[in-house]
Design a protein around this motif. Structure first.
Motif, PDB file in Angstrom:
ATOM      1  N   ILE A   1       0.875  -1.182   0.000  1.00 16.52           N
ATOM      2  CA  ILE A   1       0.000   0.000   0.000  1.00 16.52           C
ATOM      3  C   ILE A   1       0.904   1.221   0.000  1.00 16.52           C
ATOM      4  O   ILE A   1       1.572   1.509   0.995  1.00 16.52           O
ATOM      5  N   ASN A   2       0.958   1.920  -1.138  1.00 18.28           N
ATOM      6  CA  ASN A   2       2.021   2.900  -1.361  1.00 18.28           C
ATOM      7  C   ASN A   2       1.572   4.326  -1.626  1.00 18.28           C
ATOM      8  O   ASN A   2       2.416   5.218  -1.753  1.00 18.28           O
ATOM      9  N   THR A   3       0.262   4.542  -1.730  1.00 22.35           N
ATOM     10  CA  THR A   3      -0.226   5.911  -1.903  1.00 22.35           C
ATOM     11  C   THR A   3      -1.392   6.156  -0.964  1.00 22.35           C
ATOM     12  O   THR A   3      -2.093   5.212  -0.566  1.00 22.35           O
ATOM     13  N   LEU A   4      -1.602   7.419  -0.653  1.00 16.34           N
ATOM     14  CA  LEU A   4      -2.756   7.773   0.164  1.00 16.34           C
ATOM     15  C   LEU A   4      -4.048   7.430  -0.576  1.00 16.34           C
ATOM     16  O   LEU A   4      -5.050   7.065   0.043  1.00 16.34           O
ATOM     17  N   GLY A   5      -4.014   7.504  -1.895  1.00 14.22           N
ATOM     18  CA  GLY A   5      -5.183   7.124  -2.690  1.00 14.22           C
ATOM     19  C   GLY A   5      -5.567   5.663  -2.486  1.00 14.22           C
ATOM     20  O   GLY A   5      -6.748   5.334  -2.341  1.00 14.22           O
ATOM     21  N   GLN A   6      -4.557   4.764  -2.463  1.00 18.40           N
ATOM     22  CA  GLN A   6      -4.840   3.347  -2.189  1.00 18.40           C
ATOM     23  C   GLN A   6      -5.454   3.176  -0.802  1.00 18.40           C
ATOM     24  O   GLN A   6      -6.415   2.420  -0.622  1.00 18.40           O
ATOM     25  N   ALA A   7      -4.871   3.849   0.178  1.00 17.98           N
ATOM     26  CA  ALA A   7      -5.377   3.738   1.553  1.00 17.98           C
ATOM     27  C   ALA A   7      -6.806   4.267   1.643  1.00 17.98           C
ATOM     28  O   ALA A   7      -7.673   3.646   2.274  1.00 17.98           O
ATOM     29  N   ASN A   8      -7.061   5.393   1.000  1.00 17.34           N
ATOM     30  CA  ASN A   8      -8.419   5.952   0.988  1.00 17.34           C
ATOM     31  C   ASN A   8      -9.416   4.992   0.350  1.00 17.34           C
ATOM     32  O   ASN A   8     -10.551   4.854   0.817  1.00 17.34           O
ATOM     33  N   SER A   9      -8.988   4.313  -0.717  1.00 17.96           N
ATOM     34  CA  SER A   9      -9.883   3.366  -1.387  1.00 17.96           C
ATOM     35  C   SER A   9     -10.265   2.225  -0.457  1.00 17.96           C
ATOM     36  O   SER A   9     -11.423   1.776  -0.450  1.00 17.96           O
ATOM     37  N   LEU A  10      -9.310   1.756   0.351  1.00 17.86           N
ATOM     38  CA  LEU A  10      -9.613   0.702   1.312  1.00 17.86           C
ATOM     39  C   LEU A  10     -10.598   1.200   2.368  1.00 17.86           C
ATOM     40  O   LEU A  10     -11.557   0.511   2.716  1.00 17.86           O
ATOM     41  N   VAL A  11     -10.376   2.405   2.857  1.00 22.98           N
ATOM     42  CA  VAL A  11     -11.285   2.981   3.861  1.00 22.98           C
ATOM     43  C   VAL A  11     -12.700   3.073   3.299  1.00 22.98           C
ATOM     44  O   VAL A  11     -13.680   2.726   3.973  1.00 22.98           O
ATOM     45  N   GLN A  12     -12.812   3.516   2.052  1.00 27.43           N
ATOM     46  CA  GLN A  12     -14.131   3.634   1.418  1.00 27.43           C
ATOM     47  C   GLN A  12     -14.770   2.257   1.225  1.00 27.43           C
ATOM     48  O   GLN A  12     -15.983   2.089   1.376  1.00 27.43           O
ATOM     49  N   TYR A  13     -13.951   1.259   0.926  1.00 35.07           N
ATOM     50  CA  TYR A  13     -14.444  -0.100   0.721  1.00 35.07           C
ATOM     51  C   TYR A  13     -15.082  -0.642   2.008  1.00 35.07           C
ATOM     52  O   TYR A  13     -16.165  -1.236   1.973  1.00 35.07           O
ATOM     53  N   TYR A  14     -14.425  -0.432   3.137  1.00 36.31           N
ATOM     54  CA  TYR A  14     -14.950  -0.975   4.398  1.00 36.31           C
ATOM     55  C   TYR A  14     -16.123  -0.166   4.926  1.00 36.31           C
ATOM     56  O   TYR A  14     -17.016  -0.705   5.563  1.00 36.31           O
ATOM     57  N   ASN A  15     -16.080   1.149   4.698  1.00 34.72           N
ATOM     58  CA  ASN A  15     -17.141   2.025   5.205  1.00 34.72           C
ATOM     59  C   ASN A  15     -17.401   1.766   6.693  1.00 34.72           C
ATOM     60  O   ASN A  15     -18.531   1.598   7.136  1.00 34.72           O
ATOM     61  N   SER A  16     -16.300   1.729   7.457  1.00 37.78           N
ATOM     62  CA  SER A  16     -16.370   1.463   8.891  1.00 37.78           C
ATOM     63  C   SER A  16     -15.659   2.582   9.648  1.00 37.78           C
ATOM     64  O   SER A  16     -14.573   3.010   9.254  1.00 37.78           O
ATOM     65  N   LYS A  17     -16.245   3.011  10.737  1.00 34.85           N
ATOM     66  CA  LYS A  17     -15.617   4.044  11.565  1.00 34.85           C
ATOM     67  C   LYS A  17     -14.346   3.539  12.237  1.00 34.85           C
ATOM     68  O   LYS A  17     -13.581   4.331  12.789  1.00 34.85           O
ATOM     69  N   GLN A  18     -14.128   2.217  12.209  1.00 29.54           N
ATOM     70  CA  GLN A  18     -12.928   1.649  12.844  1.00 29.54           C
ATOM     71  C   GLN A  18     -11.689   1.784  11.967  1.00 29.54           C
ATOM     72  O   GLN A  18     -10.581   1.547  12.453  1.00 29.54           O
ATOM     73  N   VAL A  19     -11.858   2.131  10.701  1.00 24.53           N
ATOM     74  CA  VAL A  19     -10.726   2.139   9.772  1.00 24.53           C
ATOM     75  C   VAL A  19     -10.501   3.544   9.225  1.00 24.53           C
ATOM     76  O   VAL A  19     -11.438   4.216   8.804  1.00 24.53           O
ATOM     77  N   GLY A  20      -9.231   3.962   9.256  1.00 25.68           N
ATOM     78  CA  GLY A  20      -8.866   5.260   8.693  1.00 25.68           C
ATOM     79  C   GLY A  20      -7.462   5.189   8.126  1.00 25.68           C
ATOM     80  O   GLY A  20      -6.921   4.106   7.887  1.00 25.68           O
TER      81      GLY A  20
END
Length: 273
Positions: free
Chosen positions: A155-174
């Motif tokens: 996981i090498n960009t903030l964009g990748q990390a943001n995509s994962l956060v959006q995928y889970y749609n959970s307040k536990q993940v940021g």
């Protein structure tokens, strides 16, 4: 330029004083009036979770995060399951030392299949979200600079990390924004804005040219090319107002007396962050 960051938010990520034990690092923070510390699990294991919790309570030092969980990709399902269990232990440890953030360094691919490795990361995080929720711990996905894709994280960009956060749609993940890893990204401003409400940590150091060591190449704030104040302003505009960790992996800094490092850290933080 906006105003400087408040010292009340300053956190020592204890890798910056790698030669100190956890006990010494807590005492050093107390002595040098650094109000927060980020704890690494290998140091926590050496000192003991209960001993650490008691020492923190006595000192009044607060814990900004526990580092690290993650390392999800592996060649076999058995090994991936073991890593998920280890992440659950990390969640328990974070709760016991009274921090609400576990930093995830997501792990490299066991082979040349980066797509599959990233799927393992996605599945691994998904598997621990319920456990994190039960323990009141948030999972901070920290993208690492692309030069670490082979040995530390796919996981090498903030964009990748943001995509994962959006995928889970959970307040536990940021996400965790570390300036050393993301400063170069042409999409950085947009991705920080896209992370609004889900930034769980902000780490500072600097990028000095030339970089003599890929792993131990981080520099003290002000010695490199990163616009630290500008990036701090961006993450605050995106809703992050928590502790700011100074995370510097540098042998020359490790070899200096810890108190000297903390005093310089405070001075540079005040001037540049």
């Amino acid at each position: 330029m906006s105003g400087q960051a408040e010292l009340s938010k300053l956190s020592l990520n204890q890798i910056t004083t790698e030669n100190w034990s956890l006990s010494e690092a807590i005492d050093g923070c107390e002595r040098n009036e650094v109000p927060w510390i980020s704890i690494w699990r290998h140091k926590l294991a050496e000192y003991g979770v209960k001993e650490t919790a008691a020492h923190l309570k006595q000192s009044g030092i607060k814990v900004s995060s526990l580092c690290r969980g993650g390392m999800f990709p592996a060649a076999t399902q058995e090994e991936r399951d073991k890593r998920i269990e280890d992440n659950k232990r990390a969640i328990e440890e974070a709760a016991e030392i009274n921090t609400d953030t576990l930093v995830l360094v997501c792990g490299p691919s066991p082979d040349k299949d980066l797509v599959q490795a990233r799927k393992h990361v996605q599945e691994g995080i998904e598997a621990i979200i319920p456990y994190a929720e039960q323990h009141g711990v948030k999972l901070g996905i920290e993208p690492l600079h692309p030069m670490y894709a082979a040995d530390r994280s796919v996981i090498n960009t903030l964009g990748q990390a943001n995509s994962l956060v959006q995928y889970y749609n959970s307040k536990q993940v940021g996400v965790v924004v570390d300036v050393f890893h993301v400063w170069w990204d042409p999409q950085l401003a947009q991705e920080i804005e896209a992370a609004k409400g889900s930034i769980l940590g902000f780490h500072v150091s600097d990028w000095k040219v030339p970089m003599l060591d890929m792993f131990k190449g981080r520099a003290m704030m002000g010695d490199g090319v990163i616009d630290l104040n500008g990036m701090r302003t961006q993450v605050e505009a995106a809703g992050y107002h928590g502790p700011i960790e100074v995370e510097i992996i540098n042998q020359e800094i490790w070899d200096r007396p810890g108190d000297e490092v903390l005093q310089q850290m405070k001075e540079r933080y005040t001037k540049h962050v």
